[in-house]
Design a protein around this motif. Structure first.
Motif, mmCIF file in Angstrom:
data_model
loop_
_atom_site.group_PDB
_atom_site.id
_atom_site.type_symbol
_atom_site.label_atom_id
_atom_site.label_comp_id
_atom_site.label_asym_id
_atom_site.label_seq_id
_atom_site.Cartn_x
_atom_site.Cartn_y
_atom_site.Cartn_z
ATOM 1 N N ALA B 34 0.840 -1.200 0.000
ATOM 2 C CA ALA B 34 0.000 0.000 0.000
ATOM 3 C C ALA B 34 0.873 1.247 0.000
ATOM 4 O O ALA B 34 2.058 1.186 0.327
ATOM 5 C CB ALA B 34 -0.908 -0.011 1.220
ATOM 6 N N VAL B 35 0.293 2.371 -0.369
ATOM 7 C CA VAL B 35 1.030 3.638 -0.433
ATOM 8 C C VAL B 35 1.166 4.227 0.966
ATOM 9 O O VAL B 35 0.175 4.462 1.657
ATOM 10 C CB VAL B 35 0.318 4.639 -1.363
ATOM 11 N N ARG B 36 2.436 4.430 1.369
ATOM 12 C CA ARG B 36 2.765 4.943 2.701
ATOM 13 C C ARG B 36 2.792 6.476 2.678
ATOM 14 O O ARG B 36 3.087 7.075 1.649
ATOM 15 C CB ARG B 36 4.138 4.389 3.080
ATOM 16 N N ASN B 37 2.531 7.088 3.856
ATOM 17 C CA ASN B 37 2.445 8.557 3.878
ATOM 18 C C ASN B 37 3.798 9.242 4.005
ATOM 19 O O ASN B 37 3.879 10.465 3.998
ATOM 20 C CB ASN B 37 1.508 9.008 5.013
ATOM 21 N N LYS B 38 4.862 8.461 4.140
ATOM 22 C CA LYS B 38 6.194 9.063 4.279
ATOM 23 C C LYS B 38 7.227 8.265 3.525
ATOM 24 O O LYS B 38 7.126 7.041 3.429
ATOM 25 C CB LYS B 38 6.617 9.079 5.758
ATOM 26 N N SER B 39 8.240 8.953 2.974
ATOM 27 C CA SER B 39 9.355 8.267 2.353
ATOM 28 C C SER B 39 10.624 8.945 2.815
ATOM 29 O O SER B 39 10.779 10.160 2.628
ATOM 30 C CB SER B 39 9.230 8.347 0.831
ATOM 31 N N THR B 40 11.527 8.196 3.428
ATOM 32 C CA THR B 40 12.738 8.736 4.065
ATOM 33 C C THR B 40 12.411 10.029 4.833
ATOM 34 O O THR B 40 13.080 11.052 4.672
ATOM 35 C CB THR B 40 13.874 8.982 3.037
ATOM 36 N N GLY B 41 11.356 9.956 5.632
ATOM 37 C CA GLY B 41 10.992 11.053 6.518
ATOM 38 C C GLY B 41 10.215 12.186 5.877
ATOM 39 O O GLY B 41 9.759 13.101 6.555
ATOM 40 N N ARG B 42 10.033 12.118 4.553
ATOM 41 C CA ARG B 42 9.373 13.216 3.842
ATOM 42 C C ARG B 42 7.905 12.847 3.592
ATOM 43 O O ARG B 42 7.626 11.769 3.067
ATOM 44 C CB ARG B 42 10.072 13.360 2.483
ATOM 45 N N PRO B 43 6.971 13.745 3.958
ATOM 46 C CA PRO B 43 5.560 13.422 3.720
ATOM 47 C C PRO B 43 5.264 13.251 2.227
ATOM 48 O O PRO B 43 5.662 14.076 1.408
ATOM 49 C CB PRO B 43 4.811 14.636 4.280
ATOM 50 N N VAL B 44 4.595 12.175 1.899
ATOM 51 C CA VAL B 44 4.246 11.878 0.502
ATOM 52 C C VAL B 44 2.788 12.284 0.256
ATOM 53 O O VAL B 44 1.914 12.013 1.079
ATOM 54 C CB VAL B 44 4.425 10.368 0.216
ATOM 55 N N VAL B 45 2.543 12.934 -0.870
ATOM 56 C CA VAL B 45 1.190 13.373 -1.217
ATOM 57 C C VAL B 45 0.515 12.328 -2.107
ATOM 58 O O VAL B 45 -0.629 11.943 -1.907
ATOM 59 C CB VAL B 45 1.229 14.740 -1.939
ATOM 60 N N ARG B 46 1.270 11.880 -3.132
ATOM 61 C CA ARG B 46 0.729 10.850 -4.023
ATOM 62 C C ARG B 46 1.879 10.157 -4.753
ATOM 63 O O ARG B 46 3.021 10.628 -4.695
ATOM 64 C CB ARG B 46 -0.247 11.457 -5.040
ATOM 65 N N LEU B 47 1.570 9.067 -5.425
ATOM 66 C CA LEU B 47 2.554 8.366 -6.245
ATOM 67 C C LEU B 47 2.025 8.242 -7.658
ATOM 68 O O LEU B 47 0.812 8.145 -7.859
ATOM 69 C CB LEU B 47 2.783 6.941 -5.728
ATOM 70 N N GLU B 48 2.939 8.242 -8.598
ATOM 71 C CA GLU B 48 2.534 7.892 -9.947
ATOM 72 C C GLU B 48 3.350 6.692 -10.415
ATOM 73 O O GLU B 48 4.574 6.708 -10.345
ATOM 74 C CB GLU B 48 2.683 9.093 -10.894
ATOM 75 N N TYR B 49 2.644 5.655 -10.853
ATOM 76 C CA TYR B 49 3.294 4.450 -11.357
ATOM 77 C C TYR B 49 3.196 4.434 -12.865
ATOM 78 O O TYR B 49 2.121 4.646 -13.438
ATOM 79 C CB TYR B 49 2.591 3.194 -10.827
ATOM 80 N N GLU B 50 4.343 4.169 -13.484
ATOM 81 C CA GLU B 50 4.397 4.054 -14.941
ATOM 82 C C GLU B 50 4.913 2.651 -15.254
ATOM 83 O O GLU B 50 5.770 2.137 -14.550
ATOM 84 C CB GLU B 50 5.375 5.121 -15.463
ATOM 85 N N ALA B 51 4.391 2.030 -16.303
ATOM 86 C CA ALA B 51 4.826 0.668 -16.630
ATOM 87 C C ALA B 51 5.169 0.553 -18.113
ATOM 88 O O ALA B 51 4.597 1.243 -18.950
ATOM 89 C CB ALA B 51 3.729 -0.331 -16.289
ATOM 90 N N TYR B 52 6.120 -0.313 -18.394
ATOM 91 C CA TYR B 52 6.350 -0.787 -19.765
ATOM 92 C C TYR B 52 5.508 -2.058 -19.826
ATOM 93 O O TYR B 52 5.964 -3.136 -19.431
ATOM 94 C CB TYR B 52 7.838 -1.033 -19.946
ATOM 95 N N ASP B 53 4.275 -1.899 -20.257
ATOM 96 C CA ASP B 53 3.248 -2.917 -20.044
ATOM 97 C C ASP B 53 3.637 -4.309 -20.540
ATOM 98 O O ASP B 53 3.561 -5.286 -19.793
ATOM 99 C CB ASP B 53 1.934 -2.514 -20.727
ATOM 100 N N SER B 54 4.023 -4.414 -21.818
ATOM 101 C CA SER B 54 4.237 -5.745 -22.389
ATOM 102 C C SER B 54 5.364 -6.470 -21.651
ATOM 103 O O SER B 54 5.265 -7.657 -21.335
ATOM 104 C CB SER B 54 4.538 -5.662 -23.887
#
Lengths: 80, 139
Positions: B34-54
């Motif tokens: 799941a998306v956590r609210n902090k990363s290395t102590g920094r508050p996270v607002v949102r994430l964007e995931y990009e994929a090379y689908d195939s």
């Protein structure tokens, strides 16, 4: 020959577009392609890793490329 | 027995679990990322995931197949990864496996999520109040 290279994530941002066409001599290796790209886009050299995928598989440095290959630049993955 | 998906829609965790149910399986093991609210102590607002689908789908399947090779008693394996914009608490990935007994289910589930993180062509950008970073891009 002309190679079309798909770009993702930070590699796409560094180059400024989602794919790239490069002209390369026949028998171009993955290693030579990477060297050329790092020269043209020095920020690629600052990444933790940079792999090349050929037809959905990670390619070895000595793999040779052809125009029919689906080629992609793979910066450090971070799924999960 | 292997079910792989890459989706821009919210993951239905209960439905994912049902896909690994098996009469011969006494153990169902699940990892939910799941998306956590902090990363290395920094508050996270949102994430964007990009994929090379195939390639991501192909590599996900390979990882699941490697798990089946290593733990032949695996009954069913499901891996679903989300892409697009995710907010705090959203489910980014589900790995579910079923086996006759529990020990192999823990091991296989951990192998799949650990290997996924190393090889599957998905990229995550973290957005903070004051900037953004491609995770793991730089040393």
């Amino acid at each position: 020959m002309n190679l079309k290279i798909a770009l993702f994530g930070i590699a796409r941002e560094i180059v400024g577009q989602s794919s790239l066409e490069v002209s390369a001599p026949e028998g171009q290796s993955v290693q030579a392609l990477l060297a050329g790209l790092r020269e043209q886009y020095p920020a690629l050299g600052g990444l933790s890793s940079l792999a090349v995928a050929v037809n959905n598989e990670y390619a070895e440095e000595e793999t040779t490329l052809t125009e029919r290959d689906e080629i992609a630049l793979i910066p450090p993955v971070s799924g999960g | 027995m292997i079910h792989i998906d890459l989706t821009d829609q919210p993951i239905d965790v209960a439905a994912a679990l049902r896909t690994v149910e098996d009469d011969g399986a006494g153990a169902i093991n699940t990892f939910i990322g799941a998306v956590r609210n902090k990363s290395t102590g920094r508050p996270v607002v949102r994430l964007e995931y990009e994929a090379y689908d195939s390639m991501a789908l192909h590599q996900l399947r390979k990882v699941a197949e490697q798990a089946v090779e290593q733990w032949p008693m695996l009954k069913k394996v499901t891996v679903i990864h989300r892409k697009g914009t995710l907010y705090i608490g959203d489910v980014a990935v589900v790995v579910a496996v079923s086996t006759p007994h529990r020990a192999e289910s823990f091991a296989a589930c951990q192998y799949i999520i650990d290997t996924l993180k190393q090889v599957v062509t998905i990229w995550k950008k973290e957005f903070y109040e004051d900037g953004d970073v491609w995770v793991a891009a730089h040393p």
